[in-house]
Design an enzyme around this catalytic site. Structure first.
Site, PDB file in Angstrom:
ATOM      1  N   PRO A 107      34.233  32.558  47.230  1.00 10.98           N
ATOM      2  CA  PRO A 107      33.948  33.969  47.514  1.00 10.98           C
ATOM      3  C   PRO A 107      33.058  34.541  46.407  1.00 10.98           C
ATOM      4  CG  PRO A 107      36.271  33.506  47.859  1.00 10.98           C
ATOM      5  CD  PRO A 107      35.660  32.279  47.219  1.00 10.98           C
ATOM      6  N   THR A 108      32.051  35.302  46.787  1.00 13.77           N
ATOM      7  CA  THR A 108      31.039  35.741  45.837  1.00 13.77           C
ATOM      8  C   THR A 108      31.564  36.653  44.742  1.00 13.77           C
ATOM      9  OG1 THR A 108      30.426  37.469  47.385  1.00 13.77           O
ATOM     10  CG2 THR A 108      29.059  35.495  47.364  1.00 13.77           C
ATOM     11  N   ASN A 109      32.579  37.446  45.036  1.00 15.17           N
ATOM     12  CA  ASN A 109      33.054  38.356  43.995  1.00 15.17           C
ATOM     13  C   ASN A 109      34.325  37.870  43.312  1.00 15.17           C
ATOM     14  OD1 ASN A 109      34.541  38.713  46.260  1.00 15.17           O
ATOM     15  ND2 ASN A 109      34.538  40.926  46.232  1.00 15.17           N
ATOM     16  N   CYS A 110      34.572  36.562  43.355  1.00 18.34           N
ATOM     17  CA  CYS A 110      35.692  35.975  42.637  1.00 18.34           C
ATOM     18  C   CYS A 110      35.153  35.267  41.405  1.00 18.34           C
ATOM     19  CB  CYS A 110      36.441  34.953  43.501  1.00 18.34           C
ATOM     20  SG  CYS A 110      37.410  35.729  44.797  1.00 18.34           S
ATOM     21  N   LEU A 111      35.824  35.463  40.274  1.00 20.61           N
ATOM     22  CA  LEU A 111      35.394  34.844  39.019  1.00 20.61           C
ATOM     23  C   LEU A 111      35.735  33.369  38.988  1.00 20.61           C
ATOM     24  CD1 LEU A 111      36.514  37.669  36.610  1.00 20.61           C
ATOM     25  CD2 LEU A 111      34.243  37.261  37.527  1.00 20.61           C
TER      26      LEU A 111
END
Length: 111
Positions: A107-111
């Site tokens: 997922p793009t907004n997961c670190l």
């Protein structure tokens, strides 16, 4: 970059352990990825993985935690679509780990 060997076939992974090629995914690949995470997939896990793959097919992206929880609640009801249930299944990182096991991009907004 590393590879996972499934049925004598190398499956290429990125540096975080996600599939490089989405079409390489199969139930055997998911099971092997789960074993790397010291996780045994139960029917509850498979239910979420199949839902995630449907989400990806519809929206062309891997959901972060909130959208994942909302989508699971919408499709499977609030008893499964909540952070406690998903955190228990996916070791406290449901969006990232479930996407990895479902053969989807991080997922793009997961670190």
């Amino acid at each position: 970059m590393s590879a996972l060997i499934v049925n004598d076939r190398p499956i290429e992974l990125d540096k975080d352990g996600y599939l490089l090629e989405l079409q390489d995914w199969s139930a055997e690949v998911a099971t092997a990825l789960a074993a790397r995470e010291e996780l045994e997939l139960s029917p509850e896990h498979w239910e979420i993985l199949e839902l995630l793959r449907a989400f990806y097919a519809e929206f062309q992206l891997s959901p972060a935690n909130r959208p994942l929880i909302k989508y699971v609640a919408l499709k499977l009801g609030p008893e499964k679509g909540n952070s406690l249930h998903l955190n228990r299944l996916f070791n406290g990182a449901p969006a990232k780990l479930a996407a990895k096991l479902a053969g989807l991009p991080k997922p793009t907004n997961c670190l």
